[in-house]
Design an enzyme around this catalytic site. Structure first.
Site, short mmCIF file in Angstrom:
data_model
loop_
_atom_site.label_atom_id
_atom_site.label_comp_id
_atom_site.label_asym_id
_atom_site.label_seq_id
_atom_site.Cartn_x
_atom_site.Cartn_y
_atom_site.Cartn_z
N SER A 56 0.67 -1.18 -0.15
CA SER A 56 -0.10 -0.06 -0.09
C SER A 56 0.83 1.43 -0.09
O SER A 56 1.98 1.13 0.32
CB SER A 56 -1.02 0.04 1.31
N LYS A 57 0.28 2.22 -0.51
CA LYS A 57 0.88 3.62 -0.59
C LYS A 57 1.32 4.16 1.01
O LYS A 57 2.32 4.82 0.81
CB LYS A 57 -0.44 4.47 -0.90
N ARG A 58 0.70 3.62 1.95
CA ARG A 58 1.03 4.08 3.19
C ARG A 58 2.38 3.88 3.70
O ARG A 58 3.06 4.40 4.37
CB ARG A 58 -0.02 3.60 4.28
N GLY A 106 4.91 3.30 1.45
CA GLY A 106 5.93 3.28 0.50
C GLY A 106 5.16 3.79 -0.95
O GLY A 106 4.29 3.79 -1.10
#
Ligand code: GLU
Length: 485
Positions: free
Chosen positions: A256-258, A260
């Site tokens: 997930s974006k959270r 990286g």
């Protein structure tokens, strides 16, 4: 290996934004598989969900694939005999196919209002049963249907999932897979706006585009039984399926974006080489069965096989990517590194510094083993482009003694006598000076390194002196004597 004469595979992204690294992996595996078997790699844009459509996303996708070197044989901008390759340009085709299903009663019209569906869903939720269309419209008579249509009541078309059926298919990576039809909803195939849903468009296109292998992410596995039924409804032969493992964060949560970056363009902007990113992404779920980790695209094509793709989720390990970046960077030919360094310099604080190619090639030669990114040449080797603004205080404390200024003065004296000195000349002059002061040459090496570079590490000090040249080196030594005394 397959019943299909020609290997034809496709990457079928929806243009909802940037290309995700997971999408790059899907594209890459399709590309490698096609290239390895002399097949055809197709790009198909699945843009039938107009609510999720993002402007420019298609251009961005095509540009990112081009950057990564994954050129496709058929697709938008390329053309091909089985196009168009953009689903929003194929609406008539889907309509004809939906009519075929309506005629064979494997699909039916549904006039339920969003409100009714919402109430139904809430009620099912309250009863803790999984939400499923209750088939209210399955029993409508031909007359009722015509009446509704005449009144202009919007309708969708749903597929009629057979009752109590076990749907079986083979997956190259997962072997035999089974789903019970009881778990499947009467999937909407065509929306009231005349656009097909993913499921219908995907199956119709895979068939018409003669796709031999459907290679896609695991998140689509649960859609596959519906697709298998659609192939049966149409009387078409199934392609081979291969569902690629999920990509996971190091804590095994879904990538997930959270935690990286997930967009390919972010890695590109950070200076990762396409070769490194492609190599890295190839290893997310596939392994060659040997210890080899560094791969060129050519080697990947030769060695790739779907049989060596794992089922288990693949962990996205950024350290591995950084390591691969360094490996790929180091093996680049000098001319390419030179071109990249010049580009990076033009974007840096040193854009006005004038250095000829010969100078830059010397810097490359000295720094090659010490860099992971092109920018490291500039950041770690900033002293090649400007005199040190400051001196690493820890190194000063350790290496700059009361007697250092007089020793360096003497060393500068020795250096100034040299004409066009080579590395060996610097070395001999430094050794002589060390002898005069009865110190080890290390003492002077550390001091002169600090004076000319401002830091305590880097390439050999004679390399640095040689690259900077005598005049610049002397100037820096005098400045350091002044500023550090
Ligand atoms: N359009 C789907 C996606 O965005 C394609 C899935 C498939 O390959 O079937 O990934």
């Amino acid at each position: 290996m397959s019943k299909f004469k020609t290997i034809r595979v496709r990457f079928a992204p929806s243009p909802t934004g940037y290309l995700h690294v997971g999408g790059l992996r899907t594209a890459l595996y399709n590309f490698l598989f096609a290239r390895k078997h002399g097949g055809v790699f197709i790009l198909r844009i699945e843009d039938t969900d107009r609510t999720r459509y993002v402007n420019d996303a298609v251009d961005n996708l095509i540009e990112t694939l081009r950057w990564a070197g994954l050129d496709y044989d058929e697709g938008p901008e390329k053309g091909g005999t089985l196009g168009p390759y953009v689903q929003s340009q194929r609406l008539e085709i889907y309509k004809q196919h939906v009519d075929r299903l309506l005629n064979t009663r494997t699909a039916y019209r549904c006039f339920c209002t969003p409100d009714r569906l919402e109430m139904m869903r809430k009620e099912q939720e309250a009863r803790h049963i999984s939400p499923k269309y209750d088939r209210n419209c399955l029993s409508l008579s031909q007359q009722e249907i015509q009446e509704n249509a005449r009144k202009g009541i919007p309708c969708v078309v749903r597929m009629k999932i057979p009752d109590s059926l076990t749907i079986r298919f083979h997956d190259v990576i997962r072997d035999d897979v089974e789903f019970s039809s009881e778990m499947l909803d009467d999937q909407v195939l065509m929306k009231s706006d005349g656009y097909p849903t993913y499921h219908l468009a995907n199956v119709v296109d895979d068939h018409l585009m003669q796709i031999s292998h459907v290679i896609r992410g695991e998140e689509w596995l649960s859609s596959t039984p519906k697709h298998v039924l659609l192939y049966q409804f149409f009387g078409w032969e199934l392609p081979e399926f291969a569902h690629l493992p999920l990509l996971l964060n190091p804590d095994r949560s879904k990538l997930s974006k959270r935690q990286g970056d997930v967009a390919v363009e972010d890695y590109r902007a950070k200076g990762y080489l396409k070769e490194a990113l492609v190599n890295f992404v190839a290893m997310l779920g596939w392994n060659p069965g040997t210890e080899q980790e560094y791969f060129s695209l050519e080697e990947l094509i030769q060695q790739f096989s779907l049989e060596r793709v794992n089922k288990a989720g693949a962990i996205f390990n950024i350290e591995k990517l950084n390591w691969l970046n360094a490996e790929h960077l180091r093996r680049k030919p000098d001319e390419e590194l030179l071109r990249m360094l010049k580009e990076a310099l033009a974007q840096s604080n040193f854009k006005n510094a004038k250095h000829d190619d010969e100078y830059l090639l010397k810097v490359i030669f000295a720094m090659r083993e010490r860099v992971s990114f092109v920018n490291d040449f500039i950041e770690k080797g900033s002293y090649f482009f400007e005199p040190p603004n400051e001196y690493d205080q820890e190194v000063v404390r350790k290496r700059w003694k009361a007697e250092t200024p007089s020793q360096l003065k003497q060393l500068a004296e020795e250096f100034s006598k040299l004409t066009s000195p080579t590395k060996q000349d610097y070395e001999a002059a430094l050794q002589n000076t060390a002898d005069v002061f009865h110190v080890g040459n290390g003492t002077l090496i550390h001091a002169v390194r600090l004076a000319v570079s401002g830091v305590g590490g880097g390439p050999g000090v004679y390399d640095i002196l040689f690259i900077l040249g005598k005049d610049e080196s002397l100037k820096r030594m005098h400045t350091a004597i002044e500023r550090l005394t």
